[in-house]
Design an enzyme around this catalytic site. Structure first.
Site, PDB file in Angstrom:
ATOM      1  N   TYR A   4      38.140  24.505 -12.599  1.00 11.41           N
ATOM      2  CA  TYR A   4      37.904  23.323 -13.412  1.00 11.41           C
ATOM      3  C   TYR A   4      38.209  23.635 -14.862  1.00 11.41           C
ATOM      4  O   TYR A   4      37.657  24.578 -15.430  1.00 11.41           O
ATOM      5  CB  TYR A   4      36.437  22.908 -13.236  1.00 11.41           C
ATOM      6  CG  TYR A   4      36.037  21.640 -13.944  1.00 11.41           C
ATOM      7  CD1 TYR A   4      36.774  20.467 -13.781  1.00 11.41           C
ATOM      8  CD2 TYR A   4      34.907  21.600 -14.741  1.00 11.41           C
ATOM      9  CE1 TYR A   4      36.388  19.300 -14.416  1.00 11.41           C
ATOM     10  CE2 TYR A   4      34.510  20.439 -15.370  1.00 11.41           C
ATOM     11  CZ  TYR A   4      35.265  19.281 -15.207  1.00 11.41           C
ATOM     12  OH  TYR A   4      34.877  18.128 -15.834  1.00 11.41           O
TER      13      TYR A   4
ATOM     14  N   ARG B 183      28.227  24.133  -0.555  1.00 12.28           N
ATOM     15  CA  ARG B 183      28.219  22.737  -1.006  1.00 12.28           C
ATOM     16  C   ARG B 183      29.211  21.948  -0.143  1.00 12.28           C
ATOM     17  O   ARG B 183      29.953  22.534   0.635  1.00 12.28           O
ATOM     18  CB  ARG B 183      28.570  22.691  -2.486  1.00 12.28           C
ATOM     19  CG  ARG B 183      27.415  23.237  -3.354  1.00 12.28           C
ATOM     20  CD  ARG B 183      27.869  23.536  -4.755  1.00 12.28           C
ATOM     21  NE  ARG B 183      28.608  22.435  -5.322  1.00 12.28           N
ATOM     22  CZ  ARG B 183      29.489  22.548  -6.316  1.00 12.28           C
ATOM     23  NH1 ARG B 183      29.736  23.736  -6.850  1.00 12.28           N
ATOM     24  NH2 ARG B 183      30.112  21.496  -6.773  1.00 12.28           N
TER      25      ARG B 183
ATOM     26  N   ARG C 141       0.815  -1.219   0.000  1.00  8.24           N
ATOM     27  CA  ARG C 141       0.000   0.000   0.000  1.00  8.24           C
ATOM     28  C   ARG C 141       0.849   1.271   0.000  1.00  8.24           C
ATOM     29  O   ARG C 141       0.354   2.360  -0.215  1.00  8.24           O
ATOM     30  CB  ARG C 141      -0.957  -0.026   1.214  1.00  8.24           C
ATOM     31  CG  ARG C 141      -2.029  -1.085   1.108  1.00  8.24           C
ATOM     32  CD  ARG C 141      -2.692  -1.387   2.453  1.00  8.24           C
ATOM     33  NE  ARG C 141      -1.886  -2.282   3.290  1.00  8.24           N
ATOM     34  CZ  ARG C 141      -2.257  -2.729   4.493  1.00  8.24           C
ATOM     35  NH1 ARG C 141      -3.414  -2.344   5.008  1.00  8.24           N
ATOM     36  NH2 ARG C 141      -1.477  -3.541   5.180  1.00  8.24           N
TER      37      ARG C 141
HETATM   38  C1  UD1 Z   1      -1.383  -6.055  11.476  1.00  9.52           C
HETATM   39  C2  UD1 Z   1      -2.290  -6.921  12.349  1.00  9.52           C
HETATM   40  C3  UD1 Z   1      -3.514  -6.097  12.718  1.00  9.52           C
HETATM   41  C4  UD1 Z   1      -3.102  -4.839  13.432  1.00  9.52           C
HETATM   42  C5  UD1 Z   1      -2.095  -4.044  12.621  1.00  9.52           C
HETATM   43  C6  UD1 Z   1      -1.520  -2.928  13.458  1.00  9.52           C
HETATM   44  C7  UD1 Z   1      -1.994  -9.226  11.607  1.00  9.52           C
HETATM   45  C8  UD1 Z   1      -2.576 -10.360  10.837  1.00  9.52           C
HETATM   46  N1  UD1 Z   1      -2.692  -8.100  11.617  1.00  9.52           N
HETATM   47  O1  UD1 Z   1      -2.100  -5.756  10.284  1.00  9.52           O
HETATM   48  O2  UD1 Z   1      -4.381  -6.878  13.564  1.00  9.52           O
HETATM   49  O3  UD1 Z   1      -4.241  -4.051  13.717  1.00  9.52           O
HETATM   50  O4  UD1 Z   1      -0.999  -4.871  12.183  1.00  9.52           O
HETATM   51  O5  UD1 Z   1      -0.715  -2.060  12.704  1.00  9.52           O
HETATM   52  O6  UD1 Z   1      -0.958  -9.390  12.199  1.00  9.52           O
HETATM   53  N2  UD1 Z   1       5.148  -8.757   8.035  1.00  9.52           N
HETATM   54  C9  UD1 Z   1       6.118  -9.735   7.939  1.00  9.52           C
HETATM   55  N3  UD1 Z   1       5.860 -10.838   7.184  1.00  9.52           N
HETATM   56  C10 UD1 Z   1       4.680 -11.024   6.541  1.00  9.52           C
HETATM   57  C11 UD1 Z   1       3.692 -10.016   6.652  1.00  9.52           C
HETATM   58  C12 UD1 Z   1       3.952  -8.899   7.427  1.00  9.52           C
HETATM   59  O7  UD1 Z   1       7.191  -9.613   8.501  1.00  9.52           O
HETATM   60  O8  UD1 Z   1       4.534 -12.063   5.875  1.00  9.52           O
HETATM   61  C13 UD1 Z   1       5.450  -7.545   8.837  1.00  9.52           C
HETATM   62  C14 UD1 Z   1       5.342  -6.258   8.043  1.00  9.52           C
HETATM   63  O9  UD1 Z   1       6.594  -5.890   7.490  1.00  9.52           O
HETATM   64  C15 UD1 Z   1       4.879  -5.256   9.093  1.00  9.52           C
HETATM   65  C16 UD1 Z   1       4.136  -6.105  10.097  1.00  9.52           C
HETATM   66  O10 UD1 Z   1       4.490  -7.439   9.857  1.00  9.52           O
HETATM   67  O11 UD1 Z   1       5.966  -4.619   9.726  1.00  9.52           O
HETATM   68  C17 UD1 Z   1       2.629  -5.933   9.967  1.00  9.52           C
HETATM   69  O12 UD1 Z   1       2.247  -6.299   8.661  1.00  9.52           O
HETATM   70  P1  UD1 Z   1       1.104  -5.524   7.870  1.00  9.52           P
HETATM   71  O13 UD1 Z   1       0.918  -6.181   6.583  1.00  9.52           O
HETATM   72  O14 UD1 Z   1       1.354  -4.093   7.903  1.00  9.52           O
HETATM   73  O15 UD1 Z   1      -0.135  -5.888   8.792  1.00  9.52           O
HETATM   74  P2  UD1 Z   1      -1.475  -5.054   8.970  1.00  9.52           P
HETATM   75  O16 UD1 Z   1      -2.380  -5.356   7.856  1.00  9.52           O
HETATM   76  O17 UD1 Z   1      -1.176  -3.649   9.263  1.00  9.52           O
HETATM   77 CA    CA Z   2       0.647  -2.376   9.324  1.00  6.95          CA
END
Ligand code: UD1
Ligand code: CA
Length: 502
Positions: free
Chosen positions: A401, A347, A19
């Site tokens: 230069y 600079r 997003r």
């Molecule tokens: C998540 C929560 C949601 C919460 C919100 C808060 C879940 C399923 N949902 O949703 O309940 O309200 O955060 O901000 O957890 N990430 C990974 N690996 C993955 C997917 C995501 O490391 O496979 C990491 C992303 O980089 C990010 C974090 O997890 O830092 C959250 O992922 P994101 O996709 O932003 O989750 P939300 O839809 O915001």
């Molecule tokens: Ca998030």
């Protein structure tokens, strides 16, 4: 804040951040000059006395490179790669065994945080952990209440008010979507329970992902104690999913930085319009006018004034420096009581010594200006060393230069350079020398000598009068009777008039 015994932290930072519509991994987007992930790392260091695991995936090489660059601030930590981003639960599934294997001491509990929540404070995290411990919970999650909860997981509570489960926005019914309490994405979980529950996650949901939030429902079903710590500061819990969120978080972070500075003795005339990065330090009694931007490793001493719309990047100001309006300074060092601007461009690589003065429309590059020396108007100086008490006249330019190489100019102490001088480098002006206005310097000038190179002036008697007479009152050319070809100006006002009328 006291460190919690045997706590490991897992930071989720592998998601693509679709997003954000960016080629940069989401967690590397800057907030007040520091990537979001940096805030999560520092937070982790506050709470962990055991290992920290960062789950990387999307743009793993870039994220890893950032972590390595800032290693000294974040150590010790472990990078775990989630090659396919199958959800937050899947990310924890990767991190847990790696952490267990690489930690000398087994952790008794795990704190899990999202890498995209940079405003979260160590105080709030500590409150969450303390609540979890004092209540003897199995799992405690951080929640808050929002007027617009859209996009977040909603907290579903039972009749007695206890937490039952978290439903993701995309999986929620319209009734569930009306719930305004949301999941921040920050959890404290007992180690044994986490280990047992990770294998039970399944991707049967709208996104086909393994959700870490499902551990809540599983814990409740198993009769475990699940608690929620509700924080009132909902701004702090903002998760960055889009650039709109990024702007909200940026603004709040900058507000905090300005507030911290003002409480430390810095006057900021309009904090809403001053942009200060995280690393920047500003001394007491310094005044920042509206539109000032201080970036990167910039350090401003005491009693300085930085006037409107000036930007300083990786620059150091000693005490009592004045920067007038609309200046740009990059990688500059400016010593005590020097004055810069208005509208000066430094600079990279300039050193301005004590009480020196750099004035209007002056551009400097890799130039050192000695104590008390002045470059006051309309100059370009590059690759130049200037001694003490030198005066560089208006419009002086170093020709550093030749199209192939950059050459140096040296101007020794007490030199006076008149206006509109060109110094063709490499060239040295000896101590105390005088350079006449309009001179093009092509050879070294010895100490105390006068350097002058000018085309001798000729005055042609009466030419101006004859030229006037050549033009009749309507401005059209006369028959030229009174003037010779030699007298004709190369571009007469008459020709300009004709052009204008076409
Ligand atoms: C998540 C929560 C949601 C919460 C919100 C808060 C879940 C399923 N949902 O949703 O309940 O309200 O955060 O901000 O957890 N990430 C990974 N690996 C993955 C997917 C995501 O490391 O496979 C990491 C992303 O980089 C990010 C974090 O997890 O830092 C959250 O992922 P994101 O996709 O932003 O989750 P939300 O839809 O915001
Ligand atoms: Ca998030």
């Amino acid at each position: 804040m006291s460190r919690q015994n045997n706590t490991s932290v897992i930071i989720l930072a592998a998601g693509q951040g679709t997003r954000m519509k960016s080629t940069l991994p989401k967690v590397l987007h800057d907030v007040a000059g520091r990537p979001m992930l940096g805030y999560a790392m520092l937070l982790a260091r506050h709470v962990a006395n055991n290992n920290v695991a960062v789950v990387v995936g999307h743009g793993a090489d870039q994220v890893r490179a950032y972590l390595v660059k800032e290693k000294a601030h974040f150590d010790p930590f472990l990078v775990v790669e989630q090659t396919q981003q199958l959800g937050t639960g899947h990310a924890v599934q990767q991190a847990y065994p790696a952490l267990k294997q690489h930690s000398s001491q087994a952790a008794s509990k795990y704190v899990i945080i999202n890498g995209d929540t940079p405003l979260l404070t160590s105080e709030t995290l500590a409150a969450l952990v303390n609540y979890h411990q004092s209540e003897g919970a199995m799992l405690t999650l951080l929640t808050t209440v929002l007027t617009d909860p859209s996009g977040y997981g909603r907290i579903l509570r039972g009749n007695e008010g206890s937490v039952c489960r978290v439903v993701e926005d995309r999986d929620a019914s319209s009734e569930e979507k009306r719930v305004s309490e949301i999941n921040v994405g920050t959890y404290v979980v007992e180690a044994g329970f986490l280990e047992s529950v990770l294998g039970q996650l399944h991707p049967q949901n709208a996104q086909g992902e393994y959700y870490i939030t499902d551990i809540i429902e599983i814990a409740v079903q198993q009769g475990e104690k699940v608690l929620a710590w509700v924080t009132e500061d909902s701004l702090e819990t903002t998760g960055v999913n889009t650039r709109v969120h990024l702007a909200v978080v940026e603004k709040e972070m900058r507000r905090r930085i300005c507030e911290r500075m003002m409480l430390g003795g810095v006057t900021i005339l309009d904090p809403d319009r001053v942009v200060v990065d995280h690393h920047v330090t500003v001394g007491r009694d310094t005044v920042l006018h509206p539109g000032v931007i201080l970036e990167g490793e910039t350090h401003v001493g005491e009693n300085c004034t930085i006037r409107a719309n000036s930007r300083l990047t990786h620059s150091v100001l000693h005490r009592g420096v004045r920067i007038h309006d609309a200046c740009v300074l990059e990688e500059a060092t400016v010593e005590e009581e020097a004055v810069i601007g208005p509208m000066a461009h430094l600079r990279p690589g300039n050193v301005i010594h004590k009480k020196a003065k750099i004035g209007n429309f002056v551009e400097l590059k890799k130039t050192e200006v000695g104590e008390g020396s002045k470059v006051n108007h309309l100059s370009y100086l590059g690759d130049t060393w200037i001694g003490r008490n030198v005066n560089v006249g208006a419009g002086t330019i170093t020709c550093n230069y030749d199209g192939y190489r950059k050459e140096r100019t040296v101007i020794e102490d007490n030199v006076f350079i008149g206006s509109d001088v060109q110094l063709i480098a490499p060239v040295t002006i000896g101590e105390g020398a005088l350079i006449a206005a309009g001179t093009t310097v092509t050879e070294d000038v010895p100490a105390d000598a006068l350097g002058i190179s000018r085309i001798p002036q000729t005055n042609k008697e009466g030419t101006a009068a004859r030229r006037r007479a050549m033009l009749d009152p309507s401005g059209l050319p006369s028959n030229g009777k009174n003037c010779t070809t030699e007298d004709l100006p190369t571009s007469t006002p008459v020709i300009q008039k004709e052009q204008e009328s076409t």
